[in-house]
Design a protein around this motif. Structure first.
Motif, mmCIF file in Angstrom:
data_model
loop_
_atom_site.group_PDB
_atom_site.id
_atom_site.type_symbol
_atom_site.label_atom_id
_atom_site.label_comp_id
_atom_site.label_asym_id
_atom_site.label_seq_id
_atom_site.Cartn_x
_atom_site.Cartn_y
_atom_site.Cartn_z
ATOM 1 N N ILE A 1 -2.496 -8.804 6.354
ATOM 2 C CA ILE A 1 -1.365 -8.885 5.418
ATOM 3 C C ILE A 1 -0.509 -10.114 5.729
ATOM 4 C CG2 ILE A 1 0.836 -7.800 4.786
ATOM 5 C CD1 ILE A 1 -0.683 -5.052 5.073
ATOM 6 N N ALA B 1 -2.303 -1.999 2.743
ATOM 7 C CA ALA B 1 -1.514 -0.931 3.366
ATOM 8 C C ALA B 1 -2.101 0.442 3.035
ATOM 9 C CB ALA B 1 -0.051 -1.021 2.925
ATOM 10 N N ARG C 1 7.065 -4.871 1.399
ATOM 11 C CA ARG C 1 6.963 -5.135 2.842
ATOM 12 C C ARG C 1 7.738 -4.096 3.654
ATOM 13 N NH1 ARG C 1 5.429 -9.497 5.845
ATOM 14 N NH2 ARG C 1 3.897 -9.564 4.148
ATOM 15 N N GLU D 1 -1.092 -6.674 -0.651
ATOM 16 C CA GLU D 1 -0.430 -5.942 0.433
ATOM 17 C C GLU D 1 -0.457 -4.438 0.169
ATOM 18 O OE1 GLU D 1 3.760 -5.726 2.901
ATOM 19 O OE2 GLU D 1 3.018 -7.651 2.154
ATOM 20 N N ARG D 2 -0.223 -4.048 -1.055
ATOM 21 C CA ARG D 2 -0.291 -2.618 -1.385
ATOM 22 C C ARG D 2 -1.684 -2.058 -1.095
ATOM 23 N NH1 ARG D 2 3.387 -3.421 -6.561
ATOM 24 N NH2 ARG D 2 5.209 -2.244 -5.873
ATOM 25 N N LEU E 1 5.348 2.056 7.445
ATOM 26 C CA LEU E 1 4.049 2.654 7.741
ATOM 27 C C LEU E 1 3.576 2.231 9.125
ATOM 28 C CD1 LEU E 1 1.387 4.154 7.090
ATOM 29 C CD2 LEU E 1 0.598 2.006 6.033
ATOM 30 N N PHE E 2 3.533 0.936 9.385
ATOM 31 C CA PHE E 2 2.994 0.458 10.657
ATOM 32 C C PHE E 2 3.853 0.883 11.848
ATOM 33 C CE2 PHE E 2 0.167 -1.934 8.011
ATOM 34 C CZ PHE E 2 -0.988 -2.016 8.782
ATOM 35 N N THR F 1 5.478 -1.224 3.929
ATOM 36 C CA THR F 1 4.392 -1.546 4.861
ATOM 37 C C THR F 1 4.889 -1.488 6.295
ATOM 38 O OG1 THR F 1 3.329 -2.970 3.219
ATOM 39 C CG2 THR F 1 2.729 -3.338 5.522
ATOM 40 N N GLY G 1 -3.003 -4.957 9.282
ATOM 41 C CA GLY G 1 -1.634 -5.454 9.385
ATOM 42 C C GLY G 1 -1.586 -6.956 9.577
#
Length: 172
Positions: free
Chosen positions: A156, A77, A121, A73-74, A127-128, A124, A153
């Motif tokens: 993830i 992202a 998360r 995920e890191r 960010l999104f 993330t 996204g």
């Protein structure tokens, strides 16, 4: 925006396995938030003796997989951030097996891993949520394949859903 909004040119075919595991019920940011809570609740109900279990020689443990989800995920992202900012640099892939060997998940408690997953998360999700529609549509090249920010996204989420299914089918 939902996974069905993605166009075929927004991701490489091998990501379809993950994207197809994302429900079309919620938007990207809603599902980023909901799915992590669903996953954490699921993991908290796994018997303690299963966290270090391997269903076959050389396979990862549940702890290994949770830390793999955090690492992946890191990375996804980070790719999303770079592409959203219109960075045209081609990004390399990563060798997930090497990451698992170096991560030492067995030395961590399950609560520590789940707390880290929740924090990652949240970052993330922030960010999104901050990205405009234009930024979400931007594409870049990672691991020699084109992918859009919004597809990252959904990857993830789908990657997490994939591993939850693996837990259900092979570990429990």
């Amino acid at each position: 925006m939902k996974p069905t909004d993605l166009q075929p040119d927004e991701f490489a075919g091998f990501y379809a396995n993950y994207i197809n595991q994302v429900s079309g019920e919620y938007t990207l940011t809603e599902e980023l938030e909901i799915s992590v809570h669903r996953f954490i609740k699921f993991v908290q109900n796994i018997p303690m003796d299963k966290f270090d279990y391997r269903y076959a020689e050389g396979k990862w443990t549940i702890k290994d997989i949770i830390l793999h989800l955090i690492d992946a995920e890191r990375i996804f992202a980070y790719r999303a951030l770079r592409f959203a900012r219109n960075d045209k640099t081609e990004l390399p892939g990563f060798e997930e097996n090497d990451y698992v060997v170096e991560a030492n998940a067995s030395k961590r408690s399950i609560q520590d891993l789940l707390s880290e997953l929740a924090v990652v998360r949240q970052a993330t999700l922030s960010l999104f949520k901050s990205l405009s529609d234009k930024e979400l549509m931007r594409k870049g090249i990672a691991s020699k394949n084109t992918i859009s920010v919004r597809a990252l996204g959904f990857v993830i989420i789908g990657h997490q859903n994939h591993h939850q299914r693996v837990f259900e089918e092979r570990y429990l």
